[in-house]
Write a protein that holds these residues in place. Structure first.
Motif, PDB file in Angstrom:
ATOM      1  N   MET A   1       0.842  -1.183   0.000  1.00 24.02           N
ATOM      2  CA  MET A   1       0.000   0.000   0.000  1.00 24.02           C
ATOM      3  C   MET A   1       0.883   1.241   0.000  1.00 24.02           C
ATOM      4  SD  MET A   1      -2.863   0.951   2.776  1.00 24.02           S
ATOM      5  CE  MET A   1      -3.111   2.611   3.220  1.00 24.02           C
ATOM      6  N   ILE A   2       0.684   2.100  -0.960  1.00 22.24           N
ATOM      7  CA  ILE A   2       1.448   3.340  -1.058  1.00 22.24           C
ATOM      8  C   ILE A   2       0.919   4.331  -0.023  1.00 22.24           C
ATOM      9  CG2 ILE A   2       2.002   5.312  -2.512  1.00 22.24           C
ATOM     10  CD1 ILE A   2       1.818   3.405  -4.902  1.00 22.24           C
ATOM     11  N   THR A   3       1.833   4.800   0.824  1.00 21.24           N
ATOM     12  CA  THR A   3       1.419   5.782   1.832  1.00 21.24           C
ATOM     13  C   THR A   3       1.986   7.160   1.557  1.00 21.24           C
ATOM     14  OG1 THR A   3       3.274   5.148   3.222  1.00 21.24           O
ATOM     15  CG2 THR A   3       1.155   4.082   3.663  1.00 21.24           C
ATOM     16  N   PHE A   4       2.852   7.256   0.535  1.00 19.91           N
ATOM     17  CA  PHE A   4       3.411   8.548   0.175  1.00 19.91           C
ATOM     18  C   PHE A   4       3.720   8.542  -1.311  1.00 19.91           C
ATOM     19  CE2 PHE A   4       7.086  11.255  -0.697  1.00 19.91           C
ATOM     20  CZ  PHE A   4       6.656  12.456  -0.157  1.00 19.91           C
ATOM     21  N   SER A   5       3.464   9.643  -1.971  1.00 20.84           N
ATOM     22  CA  SER A   5       3.869   9.789  -3.367  1.00 20.84           C
ATOM     23  C   SER A   5       4.211  11.247  -3.610  1.00 20.84           C
ATOM     24  CB  SER A   5       2.765   9.336  -4.325  1.00 20.84           C
ATOM     25  OG  SER A   5       1.659  10.197  -4.244  1.00 20.84           O
TER      26      SER A   5
END
Length: 151
Positions: free
Chosen positions: A1-5
């Motif tokens: 799960m991407i928590t920062f971009s």
């Protein structure tokens, strides 16, 4: 799960034959900022710059907008220009602004080539763009040693 971009975008326009105007932005979950920088093409010299902080973390951050003026006069053709920008803009102002400006600078020659490719493609959509870019690189000794010349 991407928590920062984080996204960085650079666009370029040519207000006249000797100037390229870059619009650069960097956005993530915490920061959102943008610059507009005019570069005199032959010398790669930064002649004007503006910046906007749309989202930031501390009340000190907006002070970095004024620090951007230290970039005026820096040549994107000189050895170590990116280090100079990180030192002058990043350390004294904001590293995010420095990162955006460096990315704009890295696009200088690609923007020039794209502008010169535009008209031939409009006249003949089947033009060999790879051959055009190889010829363009050979005709521009100022970019020898860059990644464009090595590709």
């Amino acid at each position: 799960m991407i928590t920062f971009s984080r996204s960085s975008i650079v666009g370029a326009e040519f207000p006249d034959d000797k100037t390229v105007r870059f619009h650069g932005s960097q956005t993530d979950h915490i920061y959102d900022m943008e610059i507009e920088v005019d570069v005199r093409i032959p010398e790669g010299e930064i002649v004007a710059i503006k910046g906007w902080m749309k989202r930031y973390t501390t009340p000190i951050c907006p002070q970095a907008v004024d620090v951007l003026q230290m970039a005026v006069g820096i040549s994107l053709r000189e050895e170590g220009w990116d280090s100079q920008i990180m030192r002058e803009i990043g350390r004294k102002g904001c590293e995010h602004f420095a990162e955006i400006l460096i990315e704009c600078g890295r696009c200088l020659d690609q923007a020039r080539m794209a502008r010169e490719l535009y008209q031939p493609v409009m006249e003949d959509a089947t033009i060999d763009q790879n051959e055009f870019t190889r010829s363009w690189v050979k005709e521009h000794p100022d970019i020898q040693g860059s990644c464009l010349a090595r590709s």
